[in-house]
Design a protein around this motif. Structure first.
Motif, PDB file in Angstrom:
ATOM      1  N   GLY A 143      -7.392  15.313  -1.040  1.00  0.00           N
ATOM      2  CA  GLY A 143      -8.753  15.813  -1.118  1.00  0.00           C
ATOM      3  C   GLY A 143      -9.666  15.222  -0.070  1.00  0.00           C
ATOM      4  O   GLY A 143     -10.681  15.829   0.291  1.00  0.00           O
ATOM      5  N   LEU A 144      -9.310  14.043   0.432  1.00  0.00           N
ATOM      6  CA  LEU A 144     -10.109  13.387   1.463  1.00  0.00           C
ATOM      7  C   LEU A 144      -9.541  13.605   2.864  1.00  0.00           C
ATOM      8  O   LEU A 144      -9.996  12.972   3.824  1.00  0.00           O
ATOM      9  N   GLY A 145      -8.565  14.477   2.978  1.00  0.00           N
ATOM     10  CA  GLY A 145      -8.048  14.850   4.292  1.00  0.00           C
ATOM     11  C   GLY A 145      -6.931  13.983   4.829  1.00  0.00           C
ATOM     12  O   GLY A 145      -6.635  14.039   6.020  1.00  0.00           O
ATOM     13  N   VAL A 146      -6.279  13.181   3.982  1.00  0.00           N
ATOM     14  CA  VAL A 146      -5.171  12.319   4.420  1.00  0.00           C
ATOM     15  C   VAL A 146      -3.873  12.869   3.848  1.00  0.00           C
ATOM     16  O   VAL A 146      -3.751  13.053   2.626  1.00  0.00           O
ATOM     17  N   ASP A 147      -2.926  13.154   4.718  1.00  0.00           N
ATOM     18  CA  ASP A 147      -1.611  13.632   4.296  1.00  0.00           C
ATOM     19  C   ASP A 147      -0.779  12.419   3.903  1.00  0.00           C
ATOM     20  O   ASP A 147      -0.134  11.771   4.742  1.00  0.00           O
ATOM     21  N   ALA A 148      -0.774  12.085   2.605  1.00  0.00           N
ATOM     22  CA  ALA A 148      -0.118  10.868   2.134  1.00  0.00           C
ATOM     23  C   ALA A 148       1.388  10.873   2.392  1.00  0.00           C
ATOM     24  O   ALA A 148       1.933   9.856   2.840  1.00  0.00           O
ATOM     25  N   PRO A 149       2.119  11.962   2.122  1.00  0.00           N
ATOM     26  CA  PRO A 149       3.562  11.936   2.415  1.00  0.00           C
ATOM     27  C   PRO A 149       3.864  11.702   3.893  1.00  0.00           C
ATOM     28  O   PRO A 149       4.782  10.939   4.227  1.00  0.00           O
ATOM     29  N   ARG A 150       3.104  12.340   4.774  1.00  0.00           N
ATOM     30  CA  ARG A 150       3.334  12.128   6.205  1.00  0.00           C
ATOM     31  C   ARG A 150       3.012  10.685   6.589  1.00  0.00           C
ATOM     32  O   ARG A 150       3.765  10.061   7.352  1.00  0.00           O
ATOM     33  N   LEU A 151       1.912  10.143   6.084  1.00  0.00           N
ATOM     34  CA  LEU A 151       1.553   8.761   6.375  1.00  0.00           C
ATOM     35  C   LEU A 151       2.604   7.812   5.826  1.00  0.00           C
ATOM     36  O   LEU A 151       2.948   6.811   6.472  1.00  0.00           O
ATOM     37  N   ARG A 152       3.150   8.113   4.657  1.00  0.00           N
ATOM     38  CA  ARG A 152       4.171   7.254   4.077  1.00  0.00           C
ATOM     39  C   ARG A 152       5.429   7.251   4.934  1.00  0.00           C
ATOM     40  O   ARG A 152       6.079   6.212   5.089  1.00  0.00           O
ATOM     41  N   ARG A 153       5.802   8.393   5.482  1.00  0.00           N
ATOM     42  CA  ARG A 153       6.969   8.432   6.367  1.00  0.00           C
ATOM     43  C   ARG A 153       6.748   7.580   7.609  1.00  0.00           C
ATOM     44  O   ARG A 153       7.642   6.847   8.044  1.00  0.00           O
ATOM     45  N   ARG A 154       5.555   7.664   8.208  1.00  0.00           N
ATOM     46  CA  ARG A 154       5.263   6.851   9.384  1.00  0.00           C
ATOM     47  C   ARG A 154       5.277   5.364   9.045  1.00  0.00           C
ATOM     48  O   ARG A 154       5.816   4.540   9.800  1.00  0.00           O
ATOM     49  N   LEU A 155       4.693   5.007   7.913  1.00  0.00           N
ATOM     50  CA  LEU A 155       4.692   3.609   7.501  1.00  0.00           C
ATOM     51  C   LEU A 155       6.110   3.122   7.220  1.00  0.00           C
ATOM     52  O   LEU A 155       6.467   1.985   7.565  1.00  0.00           O
ATOM     53  N   PHE A 156       6.899   3.978   6.596  1.00  0.00           N
ATOM     54  CA  PHE A 156       8.270   3.601   6.270  1.00  0.00           C
ATOM     55  C   PHE A 156       9.060   3.291   7.537  1.00  0.00           C
ATOM     56  O   PHE A 156       9.759   2.264   7.625  1.00  0.00           O
ATOM     57  N   LEU A 157       8.944   4.141   8.547  1.00  0.00           N
ATOM     58  CA  LEU A 157       9.658   3.919   9.800  1.00  0.00           C
ATOM     59  C   LEU A 157       9.144   2.669  10.513  1.00  0.00           C
ATOM     60  O   LEU A 157       9.935   1.830  10.985  1.00  0.00           O
ATOM     61  N   LEU A 158       7.819   2.511  10.591  1.00  0.00           N
ATOM     62  CA  LEU A 158       7.243   1.384  11.305  1.00  0.00           C
ATOM     63  C   LEU A 158       7.589   0.055  10.636  1.00  0.00           C
ATOM     64  O   LEU A 158       8.008  -0.906  11.301  1.00  0.00           O
ATOM     65  N   THR A 159       7.432  -0.026   9.320  1.00  0.00           N
ATOM     66  CA  THR A 159       7.740  -1.278   8.618  1.00  0.00           C
ATOM     67  C   THR A 159       9.234  -1.590   8.660  1.00  0.00           C
ATOM     68  O   THR A 159       9.625  -2.764   8.702  1.00  0.00           O
ATOM     69  N   ALA A 192       0.830  -1.206   0.000  1.00  0.00           N
ATOM     70  CA  ALA A 192       0.000   0.000   0.000  1.00  0.00           C
ATOM     71  C   ALA A 192       0.861   1.253   0.000  1.00  0.00           C
ATOM     72  O   ALA A 192       0.522   2.249  -0.654  1.00  0.00           O
ATOM     73  N   MET A 193       1.977   1.222   0.713  1.00  0.00           N
ATOM     74  CA  MET A 193       2.820   2.407   0.844  1.00  0.00           C
ATOM     75  C   MET A 193       3.441   2.809  -0.494  1.00  0.00           C
ATOM     76  O   MET A 193       3.489   4.000  -0.837  1.00  0.00           O
ATOM     77  N   VAL A 194       3.924   1.835  -1.263  1.00  0.00           N
ATOM     78  CA  VAL A 194       4.569   2.145  -2.536  1.00  0.00           C
ATOM     79  C   VAL A 194       3.635   1.925  -3.720  1.00  0.00           C
ATOM     80  O   VAL A 194       4.045   2.115  -4.871  1.00  0.00           O
ATOM     81  N   ARG A 195       2.390   1.507  -3.440  1.00  0.00           N
ATOM     82  CA  ARG A 195       1.383   1.270  -4.476  1.00  0.00           C
ATOM     83  C   ARG A 195       1.939   0.352  -5.571  1.00  0.00           C
ATOM     84  O   ARG A 195       1.857   0.651  -6.758  1.00  0.00           O
TER      85      ARG A 195
END
Length: 376
Positions: A268-284, A119-122
């Motif tokens: 557009g739906l209120g999700v900051d994708a770059p910020r979420l990707r950084r969190r996912l990157f660190l967690l994974t 999901a992170m890298v689609r």
């Protein structure tokens, strides 16, 4: 010549051809509902318990399931074991139980991280090791094994070296992939693949320059995977890290659904994708580093399990992240069992078993469910 064909009667309605049956991939899935997902999770959990008991009892010395349960109960409750059963009790509790539990923990982590990374890298071809984490961990483990660093940690030195190598690789991948626009999925994948080749070259140099063959076995272990070093001391840190990681990933399931639509749609739906990707990157990265540190790199589990689970329960990440850890745990317990018994008393590398199983399964999924891999 007269045309004898009678014209259609205007009073008779024309019959339209029957509607074609829906394609198999578009038929509703029985498990793609909250109740169906709960049923699948319950069945997998029960099968995981049964698989664990069987895996603990099977091996070069076969112990019946009832006797295995008796030894486990005695160990958990402090029961008394007769003198002639001490050896079998030690085999059950000290050797096989931590190994089977570690296999289940690592399998659950690989299943969950595989879902998150895809999901992170689609990218449907992504797996937990695509970002170079496993190669970095292998370099760290080999360096500690050859150079002899972290000697104060004793038997945990190589695992700690692998974990530190995984984190160093993660930071390097992020630093190179990051630019003024942030971190894009394509840059992450390309950077991770490129650095993986670089780390593999470093490992080859270390093996070539190391005296004797002392580095060769370490490299093979960390690139093919295995649970031969599982102990009660290595289990708790890995289990805690992976359990917390799986719970955090599941809490991110709704943002993951939105991010799958693309960064612009997510914004557009209120999700900051770059910020979420950084969190996912660190967690994974932390989860993958913890898994590689105790088992080495085990391929195909984090790639194939998410696709199989999506076929069963749909693409909703809350459902997928509920079932995928259980499916990965069951698969890894059985893979480890096969690796132990098929060539006993020797053990096959886990990567061999997962590749032999994963390659035909992946090809079958691609041919029969092509839409799941990016459309036809």
């Amino acid at each position: 010549m007269r045309n004898t064909t009678a014209p259609p009667d205007p009073a008779t309605p024309l019959q339209s051809p029957p509607a074609p049956a829906p394609a198999p991939e578009h038929r509703p899935r029985r498990l793609a509902t909250p109740a169906g997902t709960a049923l699948a999770a319950t069945l997998l959990a029960l099968f995981l318990l049964l698989s664990a008991v069987l895996a603990i009892g099977l091996g070069s010395a076969v112990i019946p399931p009832l006797e295995t349960l008796r030894h486990l109960w005695a160990a958990l409750t402090g029961g008394v074991i007769s003198a002639d059963e001490v050896t079998r009790h030690q085999v059950v509790w000290e050797i096989r139980t931590p190994r089977v539990l570690l296999a289940a923990v690592v399998g659950a982590g690989l299943g969950a991280v595989g879902v998150a990374v895809q999901a992170m890298v689609r990218n449907p071809l992504a797996d937990p090791y695509i970002l170079g984490v496993s190669s970095g961990a292998s370099v760290g483990a080999v360096l500690v094994g050859v150079v002899g660093g972290l000697a104060a940690l004793g038997v945990y030195a190589v695992s700690v070296g692998a974990f530190l190598g995984a984190l160093a690789a993660t930071l390097l991948v992020y630093a190179i992939a990051h630019d003024r626009r942030g971190v894009t999925p394509l840059r992450l994948v390309l950077t991770g693949v490129a650095l993986s080749f670089g780390f593999q070259a470093i490992m080859s140099v270390i093996v070539y320059l190391a005296p004797g063959n002392e580095a060769t076995g370490t490299v093979l272990y960390w690139t093919m995977g295995g649970f031969g070093g599982a102990t009660w001391g290595t289990l708790p840190p890995a289990a805690a890290t992976i359990l917390i990681g799986v719970l955090l990933l599941r809490r991110m399931s709704r943002p993951l659904d939105v991010m799958a639509l693309g960064d612009e749609a997510a914004a557009g739906l209120g999700v900051d994708a770059p910020r979420l990707r950084r969190r996912l990157f660190l967690l994974t990265a932390v989860m993958t580093g913890a898994m590689v540190a105790v088992s080495g790199a085990i391929g195909f589990v984090g790639l194939v399990v998410p696709h199989i689970v999506r076929i069963l329960v749909g693409a909703d990440h809350r459902r997928v992240l509920t079932v995928a850890p259980l499916a990965g745990a069951v698969l890894m317990v059985w893979v480890d069992l096969v690796a132990r018994v098929v060539a006993a008393p020797r053990e096959l590398p886990l990567g061999v078993i997962t590749a032999l199983v994963g390659v035909p399964v992946f090809i079958t999924l691609m041919r029969r469910r092509g839409y799941l891999f990016g459309g036809r």
